[in-house]
Scaffold this motif. Structure first.
Motif, PDB file in Angstrom:
ATOM      1  N   THR A   1       0.328  -1.188   0.113  1.00 54.01           N
ATOM      2  CA  THR A   1       0.369   0.304  -0.080  1.00 54.01           C
ATOM      3  C   THR A   1       1.301   1.315  -0.213  1.00 54.01           C
ATOM      4  N   THR A   2       2.115   1.483   0.743  1.00 55.18           N
ATOM      5  CA  THR A   2       3.073   2.021   0.408  1.00 55.18           C
ATOM      6  C   THR A   2       3.671   2.567  -0.514  1.00 55.18           C
ATOM      7  N   ILE A   3       4.033   1.798  -1.127  1.00 55.90           N
ATOM      8  CA  ILE A   3       5.266   1.445  -2.416  1.00 55.90           C
ATOM      9  C   ILE A   3       3.908   2.009  -3.529  1.00 55.90           C
ATOM     10  N   GLY A   4       2.509   1.676  -3.015  1.00 55.95           N
ATOM     11  CA  GLY A   4       1.305   1.289  -4.753  1.00 55.95           C
ATOM     12  C   GLY A   4       1.042   0.539  -5.116  1.00 55.95           C
ATOM     13  N   ASP A   5       0.058   0.289  -4.517  1.00 53.85           N
ATOM     14  CA  ASP A   5      -0.117  -1.338  -4.974  1.00 53.85           C
ATOM     15  C   ASP A   5      -1.601  -1.203  -5.957  1.00 53.85           C
ATOM     16  N   THR A   6      -0.299  -1.487  -7.316  1.00 48.43           N
ATOM     17  CA  THR A   6      -0.770  -1.403  -8.624  1.00 48.43           C
ATOM     18  C   THR A   6      -1.303  -2.090  -8.677  1.00 48.43           C
ATOM     19  N   ASP A   7      -1.581  -2.789  -9.935  1.00 51.45           N
ATOM     20  CA  ASP A   7      -1.707  -4.050 -10.817  1.00 51.45           C
ATOM     21  C   ASP A   7      -1.535  -5.470 -10.923  1.00 51.45           C
ATOM     22  N   GLU A   8      -0.979  -4.766 -11.464  1.00 45.39           N
ATOM     23  CA  GLU A   8       0.645  -5.913 -11.689  1.00 45.39           C
ATOM     24  C   GLU A   8       1.580  -5.932 -10.280  1.00 45.39           C
ATOM     25  N   ARG A   9       1.807  -5.567  -9.468  1.00 43.58           N
ATOM     26  CA  ARG A   9       1.399  -5.936  -7.666  1.00 43.58           C
ATOM     27  C   ARG A   9       0.934  -6.475  -6.960  1.00 43.58           C
ATOM     28  N   ARG A  10      -0.531  -5.946  -6.784  1.00 37.62           N
ATOM     29  CA  ARG A  10      -1.583  -6.790  -6.918  1.00 37.62           C
ATOM     30  C   ARG A  10      -1.528  -8.822  -7.534  1.00 37.62           C
ATOM     31  N   GLU A  11      -1.558  -8.663  -8.661  1.00 34.08           N
ATOM     32  CA  GLU A  11      -0.862  -9.510  -9.677  1.00 34.08           C
ATOM     33  C   GLU A  11      -0.234 -10.339  -9.120  1.00 34.08           C
ATOM     34  N   LEU A  12       0.658 -10.006  -9.221  1.00 36.05           N
ATOM     35  CA  LEU A  12       2.167 -10.938  -8.788  1.00 36.05           C
ATOM     36  C   LEU A  12       1.764 -11.813  -7.306  1.00 36.05           C
ATOM     37  N   ARG A  13       1.537 -10.677  -6.335  1.00 35.62           N
ATOM     38  CA  ARG A  13       1.396 -11.468  -4.976  1.00 35.62           C
ATOM     39  C   ARG A  13       0.083 -11.534  -4.344  1.00 35.62           C
ATOM     40  N   HIS A  14      -0.884 -11.964  -5.417  1.00 35.91           N
ATOM     41  CA  HIS A  14      -2.083 -12.940  -5.283  1.00 35.91           C
ATOM     42  C   HIS A  14      -1.522 -14.465  -6.149  1.00 35.91           C
ATOM     43  N   GLY A  15      -1.133 -13.950  -6.570  1.00 41.22           N
ATOM     44  CA  GLY A  15      -0.765 -15.187  -7.387  1.00 41.22           C
ATOM     45  C   GLY A  15       0.214 -16.618  -6.782  1.00 41.22           C
ATOM     46  N   ALA A  16       1.026 -15.687  -6.531  1.00 42.61           N
ATOM     47  CA  ALA A  16       2.159 -15.814  -4.869  1.00 42.61           C
ATOM     48  C   ALA A  16       1.046 -16.825  -4.113  1.00 42.61           C
TER      49      ALA A  16
ATOM     50  N   ASP B   1      -8.707  -8.860   0.316  1.00 37.36           N
ATOM     51  CA  ASP B   1      -8.045  -8.107  -1.366  1.00 37.36           C
ATOM     52  C   ASP B   1      -9.492  -8.611  -2.373  1.00 37.36           C
ATOM     53  N   GLY B   2     -10.237  -8.991  -1.627  1.00 40.63           N
ATOM     54  CA  GLY B   2     -11.866  -9.001  -2.835  1.00 40.63           C
ATOM     55  C   GLY B   2     -10.809 -10.328  -3.143  1.00 40.63           C
ATOM     56  N   GLU B   3     -10.045 -11.479  -3.561  1.00 42.42           N
ATOM     57  CA  GLU B   3      -9.626 -11.641  -4.319  1.00 42.42           C
ATOM     58  C   GLU B   3      -9.874 -14.151  -4.310  1.00 42.42           C
ATOM     59  N   LEU B   4     -10.909 -13.632  -2.648  1.00 42.97           N
ATOM     60  CA  LEU B   4     -11.428 -15.251  -2.213  1.00 42.97           C
ATOM     61  C   LEU B   4     -12.434 -15.225  -2.030  1.00 42.97           C
ATOM     62  N   PRO B   5     -13.875 -15.609  -2.845  1.00 45.95           N
ATOM     63  CA  PRO B   5     -15.132 -15.486  -1.802  1.00 45.95           C
ATOM     64  C   PRO B   5     -14.600 -16.010  -0.896  1.00 45.95           C
ATOM     65  N   ALA B   6     -15.506 -15.794   0.186  1.00 43.83           N
ATOM     66  CA  ALA B   6     -15.829 -15.918   0.766  1.00 43.83           C
ATOM     67  C   ALA B   6     -16.400 -17.208   1.342  1.00 43.83           C
ATOM     68  N   SER B   7     -17.353 -18.318   0.511  1.00 45.48           N
ATOM     69  CA  SER B   7     -17.596 -19.754   1.001  1.00 45.48           C
ATOM     70  C   SER B   7     -16.284 -20.195   0.656  1.00 45.48           C
ATOM     71  N   ASP B   8     -15.348 -19.928  -0.206  1.00 44.27           N
ATOM     72  CA  ASP B   8     -14.288 -20.751  -0.292  1.00 44.27           C
ATOM     73  C   ASP B   8     -13.125 -20.899   1.160  1.00 44.27           C
ATOM     74  N   VAL B   9     -13.382 -19.634   1.587  1.00 50.03           N
ATOM     75  CA  VAL B   9     -12.912 -19.267   2.673  1.00 50.03           C
ATOM     76  C   VAL B   9     -13.400 -20.565   4.130  1.00 50.03           C
ATOM     77  N   VAL B  10     -14.846 -20.526   4.418  1.00 49.89           N
ATOM     78  CA  VAL B  10     -15.262 -21.381   5.145  1.00 49.89           C
ATOM     79  C   VAL B  10     -14.802 -22.498   4.130  1.00 49.89           C
ATOM     80  N   ARG B  11     -15.247 -23.034   3.065  1.00 48.15           N
ATOM     81  CA  ARG B  11     -14.681 -24.221   2.862  1.00 48.15           C
ATOM     82  C   ARG B  11     -13.009 -24.929   3.169  1.00 48.15           C
ATOM     83  N   SER B  12     -12.540 -23.686   2.981  1.00 56.17           N
ATOM     84  CA  SER B  12     -10.887 -24.348   3.621  1.00 56.17           C
ATOM     85  C   SER B  12     -10.678 -24.362   5.350  1.00 56.17           C
TER      86      SER B  12
END
Length: 806
Positions: free
Chosen positions: A628-643, A668-679
């Protein structure tokens, strides 16, 4: 416990009888006090040896007294004998070795002396009878070249007696004599009734004791550590006094072989004046006790000072009782009286004419420890040993001379208008943004703190290294001049002639260590040192450090280290104005490089050992905040979310990492609530029973809001816990406590309300109010201050909360 001595049992008889059990050991011949050269064996810091060497010199009245000690310290002998010199003091010597490649290697050593040191008493007695006195050992640079170096950064003791404490043959004698260790054996044999022994008998006993310590030592080992070279040099110094009546005072380990050692003058080591130092400095019993602990010398200098001064031991037990009561340990006056009587009776039982050190400690164990020695006795015995060590600090004449770094410190303090003559602590409030002098003061204080000079403490202000309180525009320091500050400055003189030079050299040394750790090369250490350099105003070196930091970031494979490096670089970027770091270009780019590197290694977190879970979870949270401090660009978010997806989809390994990944993706809104509960449900019901609480712990660290945002998550946890057999539930309680440990009281109340609804009971309402008066706040602050003082008094200051509770 040392056995009782038989009546009329001489030290010669005791040592000869004990040595008889050692195979292939031939006791040394008795000393000839009528010979031209008399070799006197000593144990350093032994009152008994000090007494007998003084008596011997006064009786034989030699022309020359030669003493083990660096020969270039001979010029300090007049200072040592001045009335203004108050023991304990030390000769401090340094040597900077400059190889053709790489950083300089820095060496330092002490030659400590107290009023009962045999070497000092020999000097005093030599002056009394008109004899010349000299030190005859190698200079410290020559010792280093001969192989005498330290394995760590600590300064050496030139009076090291490790061979005496580690001798397997002396351990055999300890067993025969009933002594617990060689220190107790030494006291039992030599320190109790030494005044009644003939000097020749005492010398022969010490010589036999030291010969046992030397027995079994190999020539190769003695050559490698420089011992043989030192002994040949001392033999050469004795040879130079041929024809004169000479007394030679050396550690008994050397005296055993010195008369038969072939003399050899060591080759002179040519050293630049600024690379070698020999100076007399004030010293303290606390330092001496610690140094002797490292070098296996005689412990508890305060106890032996009392013995030398013939002081009664009653005061020891009275002071110990007082210190125990200050720590809330119930010790009565009757306990103190009982301990003193017990000590005296133990000494009588063991055949001691006066109490030995272990007699006093055994009395403490018996009368002051109300419970197990290994539990209740730990603090009591620590206080006792601290008291026996003593806290006396010596002094040296004003004209003893000081290294340039001390003069630089005083000149800088004068220039910055710091009064060193005031002994009370003062506060200095520094405006870092508007006043140049205040920035200079801040750098001065930070250099001293980095060099570990006990002079100034930061009370409050921005913490650039840890990225805390960066919004503060002022620093508040409390400073106080003391003799300890001067002594430590002298110790740091091995790093340079000025504070700037010393701070730079130590900084470069630590940076090089960070670069030389093989697989452990750490970017976080490098960035922290880079920021420290800016904080100390060492800007001439920061660009080079920055470029070296870039290389470490590119190679670092440690996720925690990389995240810490990102945070430090961001703190440096944000605070570049007060740190005057505007000249460093590319700080934000390096932070982005470290971010990409951290994301690259993130999938490896599934292999995190359980002991490192907490540290890694903190780093995962910090990574998201840093983005967030650096600037959470789409590219950075995509890298982080993939990892993070790779971690979440993994099987096996540390389940807390999968829970943390699920929480980060959900936040980050990348995982549905149902998936969280299932995991969550899948891990709680999985074959590996520990995975459920671990997954929950990770989830709670990165997204604990799921407990009140997703009622189905709480319901799932409740359902699973309810289905567990009691034995399984009890096994999982520690891990479950870790999972919920971060909840605030308000969050705990909300969770308990939800759980109450699930089980169909009315939740208990905790009364809360937000209506506080000024008196309430002041009372809270007072309670907090008293709590912190109590924790510090009980030795629990590290557990005091940071900041304000209120």
């Amino acid at each position: 416990m040392a056995r009782r001595r038989p009546a009329n049992d001489s030290v010669d008889t005791r040592m000869t009888g004990a040595a008889a059990v050692i195979p292939d050991f031939a006791p040394p011949a008795p000393p000839d006090l009528a010979a031209k050269v008399t070799y006197f064996p000593v144990r350093h810091h032994s009152p008994a040896c000090a007494y007998h060497i003084g008596r011997l010199i006064r009786e034989v009245r030699p022309e020359v007294v030669l003493i083990e000690g660096p020969r270039d310290a001979t010029a300090l002998i007049p200072l040592l004998l001045r009335p203004e010199t108050k023991c304990p003091v030390a000769v401090y010597t340094t040597y900077v070795e400059r190889p053709s490649e790489g950083l300089p290697r820095r060496h330092a050593a002490y030659y400590p002396l107290c009023s009962y040191s045999p070497e000092l008493v020999a000097l005093q007695s030599a002056t009394e009878v008109g004899a010349a006195a000299k030190f005859i050992d190698l200079t410290y640079p020559e010792m280093v070249q001969a192989g005498r170096t330290s394995d760590d950064e600590r300064a050496l003791s030139l009076l090291d007696e490790r061979a005496l404490s580690h001798s397997q043959f002396l351990q055999v004698v300890c067993g025969r004599a009933g002594a617990r260790d060689p220190d107790e054996l030494w006291d039992h044999l030599f320190e109790i009734d030494y005044e009644g022994m003939p000097t020749a008998e005492f010398m022969h006993g010490v010589l036999t004791y030291c010969a046992l310590a030397r027995h079994g030592q190999t020539s190769d080992a003695l050559r490698v550590d420089g011992t043989l070279a030192r002994e040949r040099a001392m033999a050469a110094a004795v040879q130079q006094e041929a024809g004169k009546r000479v007394v030679v005072v050396t550690g008994g380990f050397h005296t055993v072989v010195l008369p038969a050692t072939d003399p050899l003058v060591a080759p002179e080591v040519h050293v630049a004046e600024q690379d070698a130092l020999v100076v007399l400095m004030r010293y303290g019993f606390e330092q001496l006790d610690r140094l002797n602990g490292y070098a296996s010398g005689m412990p508890s200098p305060g106890f032996y000072q009392r013995a030398w001064d013939k002081e009664d031991l009653a005061d020891i037990f009275v002071k110990l009782g007082r210190r125990c009561r200050e720590r809330r340990i119930e010790i009565s006056v009757a306990d103190e009286i009982g301990a003193l009587e017990h000590c005296r009776r133990l000494a009588q039982l063991r055949g001691h004419t006066r109490p030995a050190r272990e007699d006093a400690l055994d009395a403490v164990r018996s009368c002051f420890v109300k419970g197990s020695v290994d539990v209740e006795g730990v603090l009591v015995l620590a206080l006792a040993r601290q008291l026996l060590a003593g806290d006396t600090v010596g002094d040296v004449p004003a004209d003893a001379g000081q290294p340039p770094i001390v003069e630089d410190f005083r000149a800088t303090a004068h220039r910055l208008r710091i009064d060193l003559e005031v002994i009370t602590a003062r506060e200095s409030i520094l405006d870092l943004y508007r006043k140049t002098r205040h920035r200079a003061l801040s750098r001065f204080f930070y250099r001293l703190r980095f060099l570990e000079i006990p002079f100034a403490d930061l009370v409050r202000g921005p913490d650039y290294v840890h990225g805390k309180d960066l919004e503060r525009i002022q620093e508040v320091w409390r400073y106080h001049w003391s003799p300890a500050a001067e002594s430590t400055l002298i110790e740091r003189s091995v790093y340079g002639a000025s504070l700037e030079e010393a701070a730079t050299a130590l900084l470069q040394e630590r940076f090089a260590q960070a670069e030389a750790q093989g697989q452990g090369r750490r970017a976080d250490v490098a960035t922290s040192l880079l920021l420290e350099a800016c904080r100390m105003g060492l800007h001439r070196h920061t660009q080079d450090l920055f470029e070296r930091t870039q290389a470490l970031v590119a190679e670092d494979a440690d996720f925690v280290s990389l995240v810490a490096a990102i945070e430090t670089l961001l703190a440096l970027h944000v605070s570049r104005e007060p740190l005057e770091a505007n000249h460093l270009t590319g700080v934000d780019a390096l932070a982005n490089q470290a971010y990409q590197r951290a994301v690259y290694v993130l999938p490896q977190l599934t292999a995190t050992p359980a002991a490192q879970t907490e540290t890694v979870l903190n780093a995962l949270n910090a990574l998201t905040q840093s983005a967030t401090t650096i600037g959470d660009t789409d590219e950075r978010r995509e890298l982080r979310h993939g990892a993070l997806r790779e971690v979440l989809d993994s099987t096996g390994g540390n389940a807390a990492m999968r829970g943390a990944a699920a929480g980060s993706l959900y936040g980050d809104g990348e995982l549905p609530a149902s998936d969280v509960v299932r995991s969550l449900r899948g891990h709680m019901l999985g074959a590996h029973t520990s995975d459920g609480p671990a997954f929950l712990r990770g989830l709670m660290r990165t997204a604990r809001s799921v407990l009140w945002q997703l009622p189905e998550a709480t319901a799932a946890i409740h359902e699973v816990l309810e289905s567990w057999p009691e034995a399984q539930f009890l096994r999982q309680i520690p891990d479950l406590r870790l999972a919920f440990a971060e909840l605030t009281p308000r969050e705990c109340n909300e969770l308990s309300t939800t759980v109450a609804g699930l089980v169909g009971v009315e939740p208990e309402r905790i009364p809360m109010t937000e209506q506080f008066s000024e008196q309430d706040f002041l009372l809270g602050i007072d309670i907090e201050a008293r709590l912190k003082r109590t924790l510090e008094r009980d030795g629990l200051g590290a557990f005091a909360p940071e900041g304000r509770i209120s």
